[in-house]
Write an enzyme that holds these catalytic residues in place. Structure first.
Site, mmCIF file in Angstrom:
data_model
loop_
_atom_site.group_PDB
_atom_site.id
_atom_site.type_symbol
_atom_site.label_atom_id
_atom_site.label_comp_id
_atom_site.label_asym_id
_atom_site.label_seq_id
_atom_site.Cartn_x
_atom_site.Cartn_y
_atom_site.Cartn_z
ATOM 1 N N ASP A 311 6.826 3.140 -5.138
ATOM 2 C CA ASP A 311 5.701 4.075 -5.071
ATOM 3 C C ASP A 311 5.504 4.707 -6.443
ATOM 4 O O ASP A 311 6.354 4.589 -7.328
ATOM 5 C CB ASP A 311 6.008 5.141 -4.017
ATOM 6 C CG ASP A 311 4.784 5.957 -3.629
ATOM 7 O OD1 ASP A 311 3.658 5.475 -3.827
ATOM 8 O OD2 ASP A 311 4.966 7.070 -3.104
ATOM 9 N N GLU A 314 1.918 3.605 -10.853
ATOM 10 C CA GLU A 314 0.695 3.303 -11.646
ATOM 11 C C GLU A 314 0.931 3.285 -13.157
ATOM 12 O O GLU A 314 0.203 2.526 -13.832
ATOM 13 C CB GLU A 314 -0.396 4.319 -11.303
ATOM 14 C CG GLU A 314 -0.971 4.173 -9.913
ATOM 15 C CD GLU A 314 -0.025 4.693 -8.831
ATOM 16 O OE1 GLU A 314 -0.063 4.166 -7.710
ATOM 17 O OE2 GLU A 314 0.755 5.614 -9.119
ATOM 18 N N ASP A 392 -3.121 6.281 -0.245
ATOM 19 C CA ASP A 392 -3.151 7.539 0.507
ATOM 20 C C ASP A 392 -4.536 7.774 1.091
ATOM 21 O O ASP A 392 -5.356 8.525 0.548
ATOM 22 C CB ASP A 392 -2.743 8.698 -0.403
ATOM 23 C CG ASP A 392 -1.301 8.574 -0.863
ATOM 24 O OD1 ASP A 392 -0.529 7.835 -0.227
ATOM 25 O OD2 ASP A 392 -0.948 9.211 -1.873
#
Length: 982
Positions: A311, A314, A392
């Site tokens: 997670d 990015e 999300d």
């Protein structure tokens, strides 16, 4: 290339001539500029045939067909994204163009840097990046599938997932202890709801330190996993890239010793804030870093880890306006990856390289098991190492609807193993929303329920017995269909064909199928779902491709489940509805669903192996080709061929022949032998169909639909009203909906009779941006006529307003004695310990005006809340009606004394600094001879924005963007008054 009217399909370069060469295989070309022209060039590809449709562009929100859209490939932490968000978590600079005759062409921009894909001009693709790059075209080929097969020859195919990973996954941020994890897992078994995997979010760690376990709440992970395995559950654990900058922490110490961190321009390690606090970040562009990370993963797996969740990769960085690290940071990349480059070059591939390292570490831990990695960030090719999810999302019907297109779009961009957070990550799903979402989500390639901290429980039994039963039925469907789904993944792994495809793949020539967003294909199986709360199965209108499509079920039809169809000419394998994949056995009864085509024939395939490991690469599998044929009223089902060295299991075979309207006839036999079914007479078939329709109707009537309780999602215990509250005093009559922070839907000036606002309660979503292309999320619904909308500009992790998390406190005073006033107080919980207070007032002392006082305050900001890591902006967003658009303008005097009249032809403009209106601007209607004055405190407003629409104008006030604390709230206080114009 030439189109179907003989016109040339062009590939132009601005300021340069394109050169091209064939690569890889027939039909694939690499377009580039000459060395002298590259720096000045960007490609623009025009597709002249009218009727061309655009798809792909990777992980994107919004509509399935992409004409008219523009996106930017820049991996972005996009919590709470909306249908117009231009940058999400993954980057796929790829467009799939489907031509009018059903042929297709693929275009890949061969660049890792930020790239603009502009499809706003009809029949034109424009690709723009800050540095020169080549473009690779695939086709035109005979079908979209052929293009995707060709793309896989360049980027690779999806990794073969372990079979257990295709079951249902249950996740939450967070199950806060091993006891809670076991409690949830055992409840699945007690209630007979199929599930294979439970997930551990960051709270299992010791202070969010990766590769550690909390000593109290997860003191013995090996014992926990042993207990989970005993009841058929696998365990997946999260790993983020941010490594706590802390001497004595073994991960930091070994990484520093090996010099694996990303550097700043001055050569020192970059330190950025994430969950653990100050963090350093591994430079996955270096082989030594990937090896270091893989070694850590190998040791981590020894705790009983079955899968890993990457997670925040990015990479997300808190307290940064861009939500990531500076583009000037330096990566000492391997030569074959591009060598030493700044972060702007490697940003989009960072998540993929992390997933690759994690994948390789899991293989090191056990070469006889297939790794399962889930990654949030990705790039073209990341499907070789990891599955993904759509980030999300929100617990709203719009996001349920959008999840279908998002999963399909990823498949059309080369990533077939994806799915959304079923039920929505942020906000509280209603029972009907959750049940409907599970119904369609159970048919997605990746099937996981996940929800955010501080929301209500989102397990299938958390919404009442009706929703629980729908979830049970939906997941039993998935497990029945696992033999088919697993076969589709083998086909995807070996050929590059996606697992889930848009309905138009059944007939690419049919333009009526190209924009369908409520149905999709799993091979020849069509899933048609409702994404609207008032549309149950019996009201669902399914647009089917041409040909034979036989509806069927497993005697489980329910008003809140999707409809299933099987294409004529197809055979689909079906198994028992086990509670988890580990219960299955090769000797289980096998069922074949058969739908004959117009010629009385059908075919299908079944792939079988151990469900894990790599024996299938050495021939240790069984691939069976089944065929069916109707001859003289007898349908014969037999094996036409096999592949692999596996011996056929001894098992019973049940063949079910679909006759129409859900009618089936069947026969039993032994798998491997030919089975025959005598086709009934037309009269008998008619009777069977009538009986089947009556049974179907009875099932729907007897089913318990999920209650129609559609309250707006809110914090626990909160009930929100959509009924407008009237605020009337002096010159004003207002109607306010105490929902989504308080929307004014009517703003009537009584003396002049002018209605400045007139709105519906619910409006479709729209998007806004702050400066660059970083999305502002917040209340993601268009306030078409709404007076005020407050937005959080999303510039850091978890930095948005979730419109459904609303807590409205209303205090009204209708007594008009001296000193009293008519007012309405509203409060909006925007997460992260922050609240937005809004007070609407018609002062008794000056009833000609009404005031709006908005504040964002810090209530409770602590570690992990995300509050102090967010840059916040109050954005006042009224959309006023223009009764006389050609006679209306905005007038104001700037801080520097200059006077302005802004007319509709100016479209949109920002005013800031010395050009900022000096505390007042006015919307003038010359025909009415009135002006709506908006007064504000100039020191509270950072910039003003004017946008002219169709019969409307936005007059926006923006505060500065900055973190908020208890000592430094944000505020905009402003008022409106109507005056006569001479």
């Amino acid at each position: 290339m030439a189109d179907h009217e003989g016109k040339v399909i062009t590939a132009d370069a601005i300021s340069g001539d394109m050169i091209f060469q064939p690569i890889l295989e027939d039909g694939v070309f690499r377009f580039d500029c000459s060395a002298d022209d590259r720096d000045a060039a960007y490609p623009s590809l025009s597709f002249l045939p009218v009727g061309t449709s655009f798809y792909g562009t990777g992980e994107v929100s919004g509509q399935l067909e992409r004409t008219g859209k523009r996106i930017f490939t820049w991996n972005t932490d996009a919590w709470g994204y909306g249908p117009g968000t231009t940058s999400l978590y993954q980057s796929h600079p790829w467009v799939l163009a489907v031509l009018p005759n059903g042929e297709a062409l693929g275009i890949l921009a061969d660049t890792t840097r930020r790239c603009e894909i502009d499809l706003r001009k009809e029949l034109n693709i424009q690709l723009i990046a800050p540095s020169p790059y080549p473009v690779i075209t695939f086709g035109p080929f005979t079908s979209p599938s052929a293009v995707l097969v060709s793309l896989s020859h360049a980027t690779g195919t999806v990794f073969m997932p372990p079979k257990w990973s295709l079951g249902y996954h249950q996740c939450r941020w967070s199950y806060d202890s091993d006891k809670r994890v076991l409690e949830v897992s055992k409840t699945f078994r007690e209630k007979g709801i199929p599930c294979d995997v439970i997930w551990m979010d960051i709270d299992y760690m010791d202070g969010f330190r990766c590769f550690t376990f909390d000593k109290e709440r997860f003191s013995d992970p090996k014992s926990l996993v042993k207990d989970l395995h005993h009841i058929g559950f696998k365990a997946i654990w999260m790993l983020d890239p941010g490594i706590k900058h802390e001497d004595g922490y073994f991960v930091y110490d070994t990484g520093a010793k090996s010099d694996v961190w990303i550097k700043k321009a001055d050569g020192t390690p970059f330190v950025g804030e994430v969950w653990p606090g100050p963090c350093v970040f591994p430079d996955f562009t270096q082989s030594k870093t990937r090896s270091w990370w893989a070694s850590l993963v190998k040791d981590f797996v020894s705790n009983g880890v079955d899968g890993i969740w990457n997670d925040m990769n990015e990479p997300a960085v808190f307290k940064s306006v861009t939500k990531t690290m500076p583009e000037s940071n330096i990566h000492n990349g391997d030569k074959e990856l591009g060598g030493c480059q700044n972060h702007s070059h490697y940003h989009n591939v960072y998540g993929m390289l992390m997933a690759r390292s994690t994948h390789e570490g899991m293989k090191l831990a056990d070469k006889n098991k297939r790794p399962f990695v889930l990654t949030r960030a990705g790039f073209v090719g990341s499907h070789r190492y990891a599955a993904t999810w759509t980030g999300d999302n929100l617990s709203t019907w719009d996001h349920l609807h959008m999840s279908i297109s998002m999963v399909l779009q990823l498949g059309l961009s080369g990533q077939p193993l994806s799915g959304p957070d079923i039920g929505g990550f942020a906000g509280n799903a209603t029972p009907k929303l959750f049940g409907r979402w599970m119904g369609v989500g159970a048919m997605f390639p990746f099937c996981r329920g996940h929800s955010e901290t501080d929301t209500n429980d989102h397990e299938p039994w958390s919404f009442g017995e009706e929703c629980e039963e729908v979830c049970r039925l939906a997941l039993r469907r998935r497990y029945r269909l696992l033999p088919h789904i697993y076969t589709l993944f083998y086909i995807a792994h070996t050929t590059g064909v996606p697992v889930a495809t848009p309905t138009f793949f059944a007939d690419p020539k049919d333009p009526s199928l190209r924009t369908l967003e409520n149905s999709f294909l799993l091979g020849p199986l069509l899933v048609c779902a409702s994404s609207m709360p008032d549309q149950s199965l019996d009201k669902l209108q399914c647009t089917l491709p041409k040909g034979i499509w036989q509806i069927f079920d497993f005697d489980d039809s329910h008003p809140d489940l999707p409809a299933l169809y099987l294409q004529g000419g197809s055979i689909v394998p079906v198994g028992p509805p086990h509670q988890h994949v580990g219960e299955s056995d090769p000797s289980d009864d096998l069922t074949l669903l058969v739908a004959l085509d117009e010629n009385g024939k059908a075919k299908g395939v079944l792939f079988e192996d151990d469900g894990d490991g790599y024996g299938f690469t050495e021939g240790q599998y069984l691939l069976t080709h089944y065929v069916a044929e109707l001859q003289e009223s007898v349908v014969t089902v037999r094996i036409s061929g096999t592949e692999g060295s596996w011996k056929r299991p001894q098992r019973r075979l049940n063949v079910k022949l679909l006759l129409g309207e859900g009618t089936m006839i069947d026969t039993w036999g032994t798998d491997g032998e030919a089975l025959q079914i005598m086709l009934p007479s037309e009269h008998e078939v008619s009777n069977l169909v009538s009986a089947s329709k009556e049974q179907y109707k009875t099932r729907l009537e007897n089913a318990k639909p999920i209650p129609d309780v559609e309250k707006v999602s809110g914090q626990k215990g909160t009930e929100l009203s959509k009924t407008p509250i009237e605020l009337k005093s002096g010159d004003w009559a207002l109607k306010v909906v105490p929902w989504i922070g308080g929307r004014i839907i009517s703003m009537e000036h009584l003396p002049s009779g002018s209605q400045w606002l007139h709105s519906r309660i619910e409006i479709n979503g729209y998007e806004e941006y702050c400066g660059t292309e970083y999305r502002s999320i917040g209340c993601t619904e268009e306030y078409n006529m709404a007076l005020e909308k407050t937005k959080l500009i999303e510039v850091d992790a978890y930095s948005n307003v979730l419109f459904s998390l609303v807590l409205c406190f209303c205090r009204r005073d209708l007594v008009h004695d001296a000193g009293e006033e008519e007012s309405l107080l509203l409060e909006l919980d925007i997460g992260g310990g922050l609240v937005l207070d809004r007070k609407l007032t018609i002062p008794k002392s000056n009833p000609k005006v009404f005031k709006i006082d908005s504040n964002i305050k810090a209530r409770k900001v602590g570690a992990g809340s995300g509050g102090f890591s967010r840059l916040i902006c109050i954005r006042v967003h009224p959309t006023f009606n223009l009764l006389h658009p050609t006679e209306s303008f905005v007038s104001f005097t700037s801080v520097n004394g200059s006077k302005h009249e802004v007319w509709p032809e100016s479209e949109e403009q920002f005013f800031e600094g010395d050009l900022l209106p000096n505390g007042e601007w006015m919307l003038v209607d010359k025909c009415l001879g009135v002006g709506l004055v908006n007064r504000f405190k100039a020191k509270e407003v950072y910039k003003c924005f004017i946008h002219w629409g169709t019969g409307t104008v936005n007059l926006e006030l923006w505060s500065e963007e900055r973190p908020v604390s208890k000592q430094s709230p944000l505020r905009i206080c402003h008022e409106y008054e109507v005056i006569n114009i001479a």
